[in-house]
Design a protein around this motif. Structure first.
Motif, PDB file in Angstrom:
ATOM      1  N   THR A  89     -14.993 -34.473  31.997  1.00  0.00           N
ATOM      2  CA  THR A  89     -14.284 -35.166  31.405  1.00  0.00           C
ATOM      3  C   THR A  89     -12.785 -34.931  31.143  1.00  0.00           C
ATOM      4  O   THR A  89     -11.898 -35.842  31.418  1.00  0.00           O
ATOM      5  CB  THR A  89     -14.710 -35.225  29.958  1.00  0.00           C
ATOM      6  OG1 THR A  89     -16.145 -35.584  29.969  1.00  0.00           O
ATOM      7  CG2 THR A  89     -14.006 -36.397  28.976  1.00  0.00           C
TER       8      THR A  89
ATOM      9  N   THR B  43     -16.698 -34.132  25.039  1.00  0.00           N
ATOM     10  CA  THR B  43     -16.129 -35.055  25.396  1.00  0.00           C
ATOM     11  C   THR B  43     -14.826 -35.064  24.294  1.00  0.00           C
ATOM     12  O   THR B  43     -13.632 -35.251  24.934  1.00  0.00           O
ATOM     13  CB  THR B  43     -16.587 -36.653  25.449  1.00  0.00           C
ATOM     14  OG1 THR B  43     -17.461 -36.703  26.290  1.00  0.00           O
ATOM     15  CG2 THR B  43     -15.472 -37.684  25.604  1.00  0.00           C
TER      16      THR B  43
ATOM     17  N   ALA C 216     -15.146 -40.066  20.819  1.00  0.00           N
ATOM     18  CA  ALA C 216     -15.715 -39.538  21.946  1.00  0.00           C
ATOM     19  C   ALA C 216     -16.648 -40.625  22.509  1.00  0.00           C
ATOM     20  O   ALA C 216     -16.711 -41.054  23.699  1.00  0.00           O
ATOM     21  CB  ALA C 216     -16.444 -38.292  21.930  1.00  0.00           C
TER      22      ALA C 216
ATOM     23  N   LEU D 114     -18.466 -39.483  36.992  1.00  0.00           N
ATOM     24  CA  LEU D 114     -17.121 -38.591  36.748  1.00  0.00           C
ATOM     25  C   LEU D 114     -16.674 -38.031  37.731  1.00  0.00           C
ATOM     26  O   LEU D 114     -15.636 -38.106  38.516  1.00  0.00           O
ATOM     27  CB  LEU D 114     -17.222 -37.924  35.334  1.00  0.00           C
ATOM     28  CG  LEU D 114     -17.314 -38.474  34.087  1.00  0.00           C
ATOM     29  CD1 LEU D 114     -17.541 -37.280  33.172  1.00  0.00           C
ATOM     30  CD2 LEU D 114     -16.399 -39.334  33.651  1.00  0.00           C
TER      31      LEU D 114
ATOM     32  N   TYR E 292     -14.980 -43.536  23.992  1.00  0.00           N
ATOM     33  CA  TYR E 292     -14.508 -42.901  25.348  1.00  0.00           C
ATOM     34  C   TYR E 292     -15.721 -43.080  26.221  1.00  0.00           C
ATOM     35  O   TYR E 292     -15.158 -43.628  27.408  1.00  0.00           O
ATOM     36  CB  TYR E 292     -13.854 -41.843  25.156  1.00  0.00           C
ATOM     37  CG  TYR E 292     -13.378 -41.469  26.426  1.00  0.00           C
ATOM     38  CD1 TYR E 292     -11.813 -41.402  26.576  1.00  0.00           C
ATOM     39  CD2 TYR E 292     -13.837 -40.735  27.391  1.00  0.00           C
ATOM     40  CE1 TYR E 292     -11.117 -41.056  27.788  1.00  0.00           C
ATOM     41  CE2 TYR E 292     -13.171 -40.110  28.613  1.00  0.00           C
ATOM     42  CZ  TYR E 292     -11.748 -40.401  28.806  1.00  0.00           C
ATOM     43  OH  TYR E 292     -11.199 -40.026  29.674  1.00  0.00           O
ATOM     44  N   ILE E 293     -16.726 -42.729  25.890  1.00  0.00           N
ATOM     45  CA  ILE E 293     -17.794 -42.592  27.118  1.00  0.00           C
ATOM     46  C   ILE E 293     -18.043 -44.043  27.320  1.00  0.00           C
ATOM     47  O   ILE E 293     -18.462 -44.410  28.623  1.00  0.00           O
ATOM     48  CB  ILE E 293     -19.002 -42.065  26.481  1.00  0.00           C
ATOM     49  CG1 ILE E 293     -18.641 -40.425  26.588  1.00  0.00           C
ATOM     50  CG2 ILE E 293     -20.206 -42.161  27.473  1.00  0.00           C
ATOM     51  CD1 ILE E 293     -19.656 -39.573  25.744  1.00  0.00           C
TER      52      ILE E 293
ATOM     53  N   THR F  94     -15.462 -45.625  29.649  1.00  0.00           N
ATOM     54  CA  THR F  94     -15.434 -44.990  30.838  1.00  0.00           C
ATOM     55  C   THR F  94     -16.589 -45.611  31.864  1.00  0.00           C
ATOM     56  O   THR F  94     -16.645 -45.915  33.009  1.00  0.00           O
ATOM     57  CB  THR F  94     -15.628 -43.423  30.857  1.00  0.00           C
ATOM     58  OG1 THR F  94     -14.453 -42.988  30.221  1.00  0.00           O
ATOM     59  CG2 THR F  94     -15.598 -42.820  32.352  1.00  0.00           C
TER      60      THR F  94
ATOM     61  N   ILE G  80     -20.196 -31.612  31.044  1.00  0.00           N
ATOM     62  CA  ILE G  80     -19.541 -32.917  30.467  1.00  0.00           C
ATOM     63  C   ILE G  80     -17.867 -32.302  29.978  1.00  0.00           C
ATOM     64  O   ILE G  80     -17.027 -33.269  30.114  1.00  0.00           O
ATOM     65  CB  ILE G  80     -20.302 -33.297  29.216  1.00  0.00           C
ATOM     66  CG1 ILE G  80     -19.958 -34.722  28.503  1.00  0.00           C
ATOM     67  CG2 ILE G  80     -20.371 -32.052  28.059  1.00  0.00           C
ATOM     68  CD1 ILE G  80     -19.984 -35.572  29.288  1.00  0.00           C
TER      69      ILE G  80
ATOM     70  N   TYR H 203     -11.335 -35.658  34.669  1.00  0.00           N
ATOM     71  CA  TYR H 203     -11.108 -37.241  34.895  1.00  0.00           C
ATOM     72  C   TYR H 203      -9.900 -37.678  34.146  1.00  0.00           C
ATOM     73  O   TYR H 203      -9.166 -38.536  34.667  1.00  0.00           O
ATOM     74  CB  TYR H 203     -12.292 -37.879  34.413  1.00  0.00           C
ATOM     75  CG  TYR H 203     -12.482 -39.351  34.088  1.00  0.00           C
ATOM     76  CD1 TYR H 203     -12.363 -40.147  35.476  1.00  0.00           C
ATOM     77  CD2 TYR H 203     -12.181 -40.029  32.976  1.00  0.00           C
ATOM     78  CE1 TYR H 203     -12.301 -41.575  35.427  1.00  0.00           C
ATOM     79  CE2 TYR H 203     -12.064 -41.567  33.132  1.00  0.00           C
ATOM     80  CZ  TYR H 203     -12.506 -42.082  33.982  1.00  0.00           C
ATOM     81  OH  TYR H 203     -12.299 -43.637  34.079  1.00  0.00           O
ATOM     82  N   GLU H 204      -9.803 -37.273  32.846  1.00  0.00           N
ATOM     83  CA  GLU H 204      -8.672 -37.947  31.921  1.00  0.00           C
ATOM     84  C   GLU H 204      -7.306 -37.239  32.583  1.00  0.00           C
ATOM     85  O   GLU H 204      -6.287 -37.939  32.420  1.00  0.00           O
ATOM     86  CB  GLU H 204      -8.977 -37.348  30.567  1.00  0.00           C
ATOM     87  CG  GLU H 204      -7.761 -37.800  29.365  1.00  0.00           C
ATOM     88  CD  GLU H 204      -7.524 -39.505  29.701  1.00  0.00           C
ATOM     89  OE1 GLU H 204      -6.498 -39.787  29.080  1.00  0.00           O
ATOM     90  OE2 GLU H 204      -8.679 -39.874  29.853  1.00  0.00           O
TER      91      GLU H 204
END
Length: 506
Positions: A44, A370, A106, A189, A109-110, A113, A40, A47-48
């Motif tokens: 993350t 995250t 977080a 992701l 954000y999840i 996403t 995770i 991805y970011e």
């Protein structure tokens, strides 16, 4: 276990997700950022960073999500049992507030996403409860946690209406929390990261990292050069042992059993001991209840009657309290607990220029991982983070650390090897063989196999660990959580090298 011995010794999330098939790294590579670890935190961060316009490479030693994240309960929440009372006492109200804000961010954000990428990962909103089955101090504790969390601006309330099929005295409830299928989320992701000038590689253990311009990650079949490297493994590598005194390793267990009639819009954890964590999910047309708990420091080894006994106690709770059937899946996992209760996200060491770390996610990795990934993404791109100070990886800690005790226990005198026969088939132990700590295993035919018992991380002595109710045994490091297969192959770091084979005397 009896009938439940027919259950699968693997995570429900791993079992019900399609496998990934990313290739190994087979040549040198150059990117803006290399991320070590496909859980995770690592995915993350990758991805970011890709969203911010950087090229990234994710280097996973096994398969995406099959480490700690794939063994999660699946709770996406900022309610971490009774964390806020402890954080406020240890670090003050503002630190507790910031921790809650980071985890709420977080969660948001999840959710964003999942929507942005169209991820089919069973994400759904639920309420999360920390409940007290008994009155007295446990009830007072959840009431105090609810009042404190509400003052911190979190979605908290105290309630006596707890939707469980057994009596409770009350709970702290957080509204608008979530749960999801962690493996499917991670795989989503990974798909978003892989492509263009960015890449995901699997079955590519990183053997060493070097700071510099560029920073370098060394693997068996290629070298990755990057402006920055993020080490997002459960226990860090390349830190020279810095985190050995900053983290403790904690092992816990989960069973997943078919069950009907339990609430699908709530997740639970007990304030009472023994701790029990409860979540329901529907996978492949079957309703399951997951019960987790029976945790202990990894340094205690195979205590409490062994892993099979621990899993049976969870199965019994599921049957008697929740109406669960015999477990279909059972598994264990190891998490890192920071000695001061706060994750580490930032430079790998105080002297690091281009190496970053994410670790110490305190068993709530889906949100803490995250949040920590966003802290590191900000650090890499020069952005300001509201939580960088709270999660500062270079902060000074107090002198107390359980790791010293664990290492001392690992260095206790070993029994001398006095020749065959010494072990029953399927058994293993560590002996002093000619002055060397030697891990000895007798296979099903009684043939003895020997390895160096010195963990290749910081040379603690490994221990023989029986498999979880039918799973193959392992050699486990009690100091820092490395795990090795019976042939010495690294299963879980921070160790990067396999245990060396040894010849046995007659």
């Amino acid at each position: 276990m009896t009938e439940s011995a027919q259950s699968k010794a693997m995570s429900l999330w791993v079992a019900t997700a399609e496998g990934t098939q990313y290739s190994r790294l087979e040549e040198d590579l150059e990117v803006d950022v290399a991320v070590i670890g496909g859980g995770i935190a690592g995915l993350t961060a990758a991805y970011e960073l890709k969203r911010r316009g950087l090229t990234v490479a994710v280097l996973e030693g096994s398969r995406i999500g099959t480490g700690v994240t794939g063994s999660t309960t699946g709770k996406v929440t900022s309610l971490h049992r009774l964390a806020y009372t402890q954080l406020a006492a240890d670090h003050g109200m503002e630190a507790a507030r910031a921790y809650g804000q980071a985890n709420e961010a977080a969660l948001a954000y999840i959710a964003a996403t999942v929507e942005a990428e169209g991820l089919e990962c069973g994400f759904r909103r639920v309420s999360n409860y920390t409940y007290a089955e008994a009155g007295g101090e446990h009830l007072a504790a959840v009431r105090a946690e609810a009042e404190l969390a509400a003052r911190l601006g979190l979605p908290a309330s105290f309630t006596t209406d707890v939707p469980l099929p057994f009596a409770t005295q009350g709970a702290v409830r957080f509204e608008d929390q979530a749960q999801f299928h962690a493996m499917k989320y991670l795989q989503g992701l990974a798909r978003a990261v892989d492509g263009g000038d960015s890449v995901v590689v699997e079955r590519t253990p990183v053997r060493a990292v070097h700071d510099g311009t560029p920073a370098v990650a060394v693997t068996d079949h290629g070298t990755v050069r990057a402006r920055e490297i993020v080490v997002a493994t459960n226990v860090p590598m390349g830190d020279g042992g810095r985190y050995s005194g900053r983290l403790t390793i904690h092992r816990s267990y989960i069973v997943a059993s078919p069950a009907d009639g339990l609430p699908a819009d709530a997740t639970f954890i007990s304030a009472d001991e023994p701790m029990r964590s409860i979540l329901t999910t529907r996978e492949d047309g079957t309703d399951y209840v997951l019960v987790g708990g029976e945790g202990h420091p990894a340094a205690e080894g195979d205590t409490g009657g062994g892993s099979a006994a621990r899993l049976e106690r969870l199965a019994e709770f599921s049957r008697e309290r929740l109406g669960g059937g015999e477990p279909a899946y059972r598994w264990s996992t190891q998490d890192t607990l920071p000695v001061d209760g706060l994750p580490f996200a930032g430079p790998l060491t105080p002297d690091s220029r281009h190496l970053y770390v994410i670790t110490g996610l305190r068993k709530w990795g889906l949100t803490n991982g995250t949040a920590s990934a966003l802290v590191v993404a900000d650090a890499v791109t020069g952005a300001a983070s509201a939580w960088a100070g709270l999660f500062d990886s270079t902060r000074k800690l107090g002198p107390a650390s359980a790791q010293g005790r664990e290492r001392a226990e690992a260095e206790a005198p070993l029994p001398p090897w006095r020749g065959l026969p010494r072990l029953a088939p399927g058994e293993g132990a560590v002996f002093d063989v000619g002055g060397k700590a030697t891990a000895v295993y007798a296979d099903a035919a009684g043939v003895v196999h020997a390895l160096s018992a010195r963990c290749t991380h910081l040379r603690c002595v490994v221990e023989f660990a029986h498999g979880a109710d039918g799973a193959e045994p392992t050699w486990d490091c009690p100091c820092h959580g490395s795990r090795f297969a019976l042939d010495g192959t690294v299963i879980q770091g921070p160790a990067e090298k396999d245990l060396a084979h040894r010849d046995m005397p007659d």
